[in-house]
Design a protein around this motif. Structure first.
Motif, PDB file in Angstrom:
ATOM      1  N   PHE A 225      -2.997   1.749   3.369  1.00 43.12           N
ATOM      2  CA  PHE A 225      -2.778   1.603   1.934  1.00 43.12           C
ATOM      3  C   PHE A 225      -3.647   2.564   1.116  1.00 43.12           C
ATOM      4  CE2 PHE A 225      -2.082  -2.685   3.844  1.00 43.12           C
ATOM      5  CZ  PHE A 225      -0.698  -2.615   3.841  1.00 43.12           C
ATOM      6  N   ALA A 226      -3.835   3.764   1.660  1.00 41.63           N
ATOM      7  CA  ALA A 226      -4.610   4.778   0.957  1.00 41.63           C
ATOM      8  C   ALA A 226      -3.796   5.471  -0.128  1.00 41.63           C
ATOM      9  CB  ALA A 226      -5.135   5.811   1.945  1.00 41.63           C
ATOM     10  N   SER A 227      -2.476   5.374  -0.049  1.00 40.69           N
ATOM     11  CA  SER A 227      -1.602   6.005  -1.038  1.00 40.69           C
ATOM     12  C   SER A 227      -1.353   5.049  -2.196  1.00 40.69           C
ATOM     13  CB  SER A 227      -0.276   6.391  -0.377  1.00 40.69           C
ATOM     14  OG  SER A 227       0.678   6.770  -1.346  1.00 40.69           O
ATOM     15  N   ASP A 228      -0.843   5.591  -3.309  1.00 47.77           N
ATOM     16  CA  ASP A 228      -0.484   4.726  -4.439  1.00 47.77           C
ATOM     17  C   ASP A 228       0.968   4.281  -4.360  1.00 47.77           C
ATOM     18  OD1 ASP A 228       0.775   7.087  -4.996  1.00 47.77           O
ATOM     19  OD2 ASP A 228      -0.093   7.352  -6.994  1.00 47.77           O
ATOM     20  N   ALA A 229       1.632   4.545  -3.216  1.00 52.71           N
ATOM     21  CA  ALA A 229       3.004   4.099  -2.995  1.00 52.71           C
ATOM     22  C   ALA A 229       3.042   3.212  -1.759  1.00 52.71           C
ATOM     23  CB  ALA A 229       3.939   5.291  -2.810  1.00 52.71           C
ATOM     24  N   LEU A 230       3.823   2.168  -1.834  1.00 51.00           N
ATOM     25  CA  LEU A 230       3.957   1.262  -0.698  1.00 51.00           C
ATOM     26  C   LEU A 230       4.650   1.983   0.454  1.00 51.00           C
ATOM     27  CD1 LEU A 230       3.414  -1.797  -0.092  1.00 51.00           C
ATOM     28  CD2 LEU A 230       5.834  -2.177  -0.603  1.00 51.00           C
ATOM     29  N   PRO A 231       4.152   1.877   1.688  1.00 53.00           N
ATOM     30  CA  PRO A 231       4.828   2.523   2.818  1.00 53.00           C
ATOM     31  C   PRO A 231       6.284   2.094   2.906  1.00 53.00           C
ATOM     32  CG  PRO A 231       2.662   1.750   3.474  1.00 53.00           C
ATOM     33  CD  PRO A 231       2.891   1.212   2.096  1.00 53.00           C
ATOM     34  N   MET A 232       7.135   3.030   3.314  1.00 54.33           N
ATOM     35  CA  MET A 232       8.577   2.829   3.325  1.00 54.33           C
ATOM     36  C   MET A 232       9.003   1.627   4.157  1.00 54.33           C
ATOM     37  SD  MET A 232      11.568   4.012   2.298  1.00 54.33           S
ATOM     38  CE  MET A 232      11.622   5.772   1.961  1.00 54.33           C
ATOM     39  N   GLU A 233       8.216   1.288   5.185  1.00 47.91           N
ATOM     40  CA  GLU A 233       8.601   0.188   6.068  1.00 47.91           C
ATOM     41  C   GLU A 233       8.643  -1.165   5.353  1.00 47.91           C
ATOM     42  OE1 GLU A 233       7.036   3.456   8.583  1.00 47.91           O
ATOM     43  OE2 GLU A 233       6.386   2.485   6.730  1.00 47.91           O
ATOM     44  N   PHE A 234       7.942  -1.287   4.226  1.00 47.61           N
ATOM     45  CA  PHE A 234       7.759  -2.591   3.604  1.00 47.61           C
ATOM     46  C   PHE A 234       8.743  -2.847   2.463  1.00 47.61           C
ATOM     47  CE2 PHE A 234       3.714  -1.632   5.578  1.00 47.61           C
ATOM     48  CZ  PHE A 234       3.365  -2.843   6.155  1.00 47.61           C
ATOM     49  N   GLN A 235       9.081  -4.121   2.295  1.00 50.12           N
ATOM     50  CA  GLN A 235       9.845  -4.595   1.152  1.00 50.12           C
ATOM     51  C   GLN A 235       9.221  -5.880   0.626  1.00 50.12           C
ATOM     52  OE1 GLN A 235      13.917  -4.124   3.224  1.00 50.12           O
ATOM     53  NE2 GLN A 235      14.431  -3.932   1.054  1.00 50.12           N
ATOM     54  N   TRP A 236       9.741  -6.315  -0.514  1.00 52.38           N
ATOM     55  CA  TRP A 236       9.332  -7.602  -1.066  1.00 52.38           C
ATOM     56  C   TRP A 236      10.589  -8.357  -1.468  1.00 52.38           C
ATOM     57  CZ3 TRP A 236       8.608  -2.854  -3.265  1.00 52.38           C
ATOM     58  CH2 TRP A 236       9.222  -2.602  -4.499  1.00 52.38           C
ATOM     59  N   LEU A 237      10.425  -9.513  -2.060  1.00 55.00           N
ATOM     60  CA  LEU A 237      11.554 -10.394  -2.321  1.00 55.00           C
ATOM     61  C   LEU A 237      11.962 -10.404  -3.798  1.00 55.00           C
ATOM     62  CD1 LEU A 237      10.526 -13.379  -0.050  1.00 55.00           C
ATOM     63  CD2 LEU A 237      12.598 -12.010   0.218  1.00 55.00           C
ATOM     64  N   ARG A 238      13.227 -10.053  -4.051  1.00 57.21           N
ATOM     65  CA  ARG A 238      13.992 -10.376  -5.257  1.00 57.21           C
ATOM     66  C   ARG A 238      13.612  -9.675  -6.551  1.00 57.21           C
ATOM     67  NH1 ARG A 238      13.687 -15.158  -2.270  1.00 57.21           N
ATOM     68  NH2 ARG A 238      15.737 -16.017  -1.744  1.00 57.21           N
ATOM     69  N   THR A 239      12.337  -9.548  -6.852  1.00 58.88           N
ATOM     70  CA  THR A 239      11.953  -9.152  -8.209  1.00 58.88           C
ATOM     71  C   THR A 239      11.950  -7.637  -8.424  1.00 58.88           C
ATOM     72  OG1 THR A 239      10.229  -9.269  -9.907  1.00 58.88           O
ATOM     73  CG2 THR A 239       9.494  -9.267  -7.601  1.00 58.88           C
ATOM     74  N   PRO A 240      12.462  -7.181  -9.593  1.00 54.91           N
ATOM     75  CA  PRO A 240      12.361  -5.755  -9.941  1.00 54.91           C
ATOM     76  C   PRO A 240      11.052  -5.429 -10.647  1.00 54.91           C
ATOM     77  CG  PRO A 240      13.673  -6.888 -11.583  1.00 54.91           C
ATOM     78  CD  PRO A 240      13.285  -7.931 -10.556  1.00 54.91           C
ATOM     79  N   GLN A 241      10.113  -6.368 -10.675  1.00 52.50           N
ATOM     80  CA  GLN A 241       8.815  -6.151 -11.297  1.00 52.50           C
ATOM     81  C   GLN A 241       7.707  -6.238 -10.241  1.00 52.50           C
ATOM     82  OE1 GLN A 241       8.740  -9.153 -14.401  1.00 52.50           O
ATOM     83  NE2 GLN A 241       9.743  -7.769 -15.845  1.00 52.50           N
ATOM     84  N   PRO A 242       7.620  -5.253  -9.349  1.00 52.38           N
ATOM     85  CA  PRO A 242       6.619  -5.327  -8.272  1.00 52.38           C
ATOM     86  C   PRO A 242       5.192  -5.342  -8.791  1.00 52.38           C
ATOM     87  CG  PRO A 242       7.600  -3.137  -8.381  1.00 52.38           C
ATOM     88  CD  PRO A 242       8.420  -4.014  -9.277  1.00 52.38           C
ATOM     89  N   GLU A 243       4.955  -4.785  -9.982  1.00 48.17           N
ATOM     90  CA  GLU A 243       3.604  -4.789 -10.531  1.00 48.17           C
ATOM     91  C   GLU A 243       3.097  -6.201 -10.788  1.00 48.17           C
ATOM     92  OE1 GLU A 243       6.468  -4.713 -13.989  1.00 48.17           O
ATOM     93  OE2 GLU A 243       6.302  -3.698 -12.043  1.00 48.17           O
ATOM     94  N   ARG A 244       3.992  -7.160 -10.851  1.00 50.23           N
ATOM     95  CA  ARG A 244       3.591  -8.555 -11.028  1.00 50.23           C
ATOM     96  C   ARG A 244       3.086  -9.173  -9.732  1.00 50.23           C
ATOM     97  NH1 ARG A 244       2.710 -12.131 -14.688  1.00 50.23           N
ATOM     98  NH2 ARG A 244       3.943 -13.665 -13.562  1.00 50.23           N
TER      99      ARG A 244
END
Length: 535
Positions: free
Chosen positions: A329-348
């Motif tokens: 997690f040294a980059s400011d972008a989430l590695p491509m392998e990962f996802q999260w659930l449902r929300t278009p507001q990942p900053e939350r």
């Protein structure tokens, strides 16, 4: 492996493949359901080795799945290329329980695979699995199944394939709606695609449901609106007659032609755990070589209707993935392998900048929430694997917990969590849900309560061997210690539910943080390791 394609070509949760070719480049789009961003697109130059290159539905104007139930969201995207643009059709399914299906179909376009991808054009809501066909005369046609909410004896609710023209200038469907194909005795007709060859319109559909009776059916007509005659040896592909076939649930397919004129079929499949009908890796994508016979009908090149585990492909070499992936997690972008659930507001739910070098999760709603759940995870793509993370987390009360999870949906998960006990001590707790549909009761194991040192990171790990999952932990200079009982990893699967038709995704391994007090307490993850132990 040389001179062969190894199936599945997209291991782990990658269902409902749609393939297109642009020059020497091949692209496959697959369903992502409730996982964000929407639609996975892989790229290949040789049909053997594939790399994830984008998930194009990245913003709220394109996709907002907050409140979508499990296994809703993105269903069966269709990817095509014409007129200098990529065309991506997709369904956002809002409900599928019971008699009704509330699914809305949209179109986005882009001049290149890297975008920019447009805001969506709304198409219709008459049924799911939409597909866009670009005819030789420049006209464009949308097909999708018609959902029939009525329960009638001898009929299923898959009411046939609808055809309507799409007007590019007006950005809307126009003209009459025709039901061009009612399906065959296999029923559950869905997943349709159209092709034109030698004066025929060829219609490919999925039938039999997406379980162990799944199949690929083909029909053809001289006219786009039909009538369509069914393949004389239908189905074209299925594994329902062969329980020993390693690729079960074969169906939901699409076709692509190589520059040399060969034709290949991509299709979904499942690989159940040995001796079971449970597939925690989910529905995956495989490929088969097919040929057009002298009678104009499509068949598997090797004969029969059973999918093959290996396909001859002279002159190419399969490059296996790395045994270990380490994300710091040294980059400011989430590695491509990962996802999260449902929300278009990942900053939350997460940040990669608030504490550089860490993935910070903000504790949000409860484990299994359909709205705002701070869970970041990657697909399990091997039945022999492990995952590890390093967590810094100081909960203030028992309503705050964070840790490592194996997660299928809100009724099927195992979670090793750091939280507080009644004495205010930081402890490890195992939470499991074994899908007692519809209640989904939670089991919490503290029988071997482990008290952790405060203000000190803890390493959390899990190992999966087929249907067995074991958690472990390590803190300070101590060795790794196994924790809790051996858990059932097989229930983290489509078939591991208490329902007749199961679900549609696959198991994920990842990091999660919850704060059901509403204070958003952060949890910091220093790294995530994923190992494929043997396959």
């Amino acid at each position: 492996m040389k001179d062969a394609i190894k199936n599945p070509i997209l291991p782990g949760f990658n269902p409902d493949p749609s393939i297109c070719r642009v020059g020497d480049d091949y692209y496959i789009a697959t369903s992502t359901f409730e996982w964000y961003p929407g639609v996975q697109i892989h790229h290949s130059k040789d049909l053997v080795n594939w790399q994830l290159v984008t998930r194009p539905l990245t913003r709220a104007s394109q996709l907002d799945m907050r409140g979508n139930p499990d296994s809703c969201g993105i269903w069966a995207p269709c990817l095509s290329y014409a007129d200098g643009l990529f065309w991506l059709i997709y369904t956002d399914m809002k409900r599928y329980e019971g008699n009704f299906k509330d699914g809305h179909n949209y179109l986005v376009t882009a001049p290149s695979m890297t975008g920019p991808w447009s805001d969506p054009v709304y198409l219709n809501s008459s049924g799911f699995d939409p597909s866009l066909f670009h005819d030789d005369d420049g006209r464009k046609w949308l097909i999708n199944l018609q959902w029939d909410y009525r329960q009638r004896e001898g009929r299923d609710r898959f009411g046939g394939i609808l055809l309507q023209e799409y007007d590019v200038e007006r950005q809307q469907l126009v003209g009459p709606i025709n039901n061009i194909f009612a399906g065959t005795k296999l029923k559950l007709t869905e997943g349709s695609h159209l092709y034109r060859r030698d004066g025929w319109y060829h219609l490919l559909v999925a039938e039999g449901g997406t379980g162990y009776d799944h199949a690929v059916t083909m029909a053809r007509s001289r006219h786009i609106a039909g009538p369509y005659e069914v393949h004389p040896e239908n189905p074209v592909l299925t594994s329902k007659h062969d329980p020993d076939c390693p690729l079960q649930r074969a169906g939901h397919a699409d076709l692509v032609e190589t520059p040399d004129g060969e034709t290949f079929m991509v299709h979904l499949c499942g690989r159940p755990l040995p001796g079971t009908r449970r597939s925690p890796l989910g529905r995956e994508t495989a490929i088969q070589r097919v040929t057009w016979g002298s009678d104009g009908w499509l068949r598997l090149a090797d004969g029969g209707i059973t999918p093959s585990l290996e396909i001859a492909m002279p002159g190419v070499e399969f490059i296996p993935p790395n045994e270990e992936e380490v994300h710091t997690f040294a980059s400011d972008a989430l590695p491509m392998e990962f996802q999260w659930l449902r929300t278009p507001q990942p900053e939350r739910i997460f940040s990669l900048t608030e504490r550089p070098g860490y993935l910070r999760l903000f504790g949000r709603e409860s484990l299994g929430s359909w709205f705002e759940q701070a869970l970041v995870a990657r697909r399990q793509d091997s039945i022999y694997c492990s995952a590890e993370t390093v967590l810094s987390f100081e909960p203030e009360d028992l309503q705050q917990f964070a840790g490592l999870t194996a997660y299928y949906n809100r009724f099927k998960f195992h979670f090793l969590a750091v939280t507080l006990n009644d004495n205010g001590q930081k402890v490890l707790s195992i939470m499991s849900c074994c899908d007692e549909w519809p209640s989904g009761s939670l089991t919490i194991s503290n029988s071997d309560e482990v008290i952790l040192a405060p203000d000190l990171p803890v390493s959390l790990g899990l190992d999966i061997y087929e249907s067995e999952l074991q958690f472990r932990y390590q803190q300070g200079e101590a060795e790794w210690q196994m924790l809790g009982p051996v858990l059932d990893a097989g229930l983290l699967s489509d078939e591991g539910s208490g329902r007749a038709h199961g679900y549609f995704t696959g198991n994920f391994l990842g990091m999660a943080a919850y704060d059901i007090s509403g204070r958003g307490t952060p949890a910091d993850f220093a790294e995530f390791r994923y190992r494929r132990l043997n396959d």
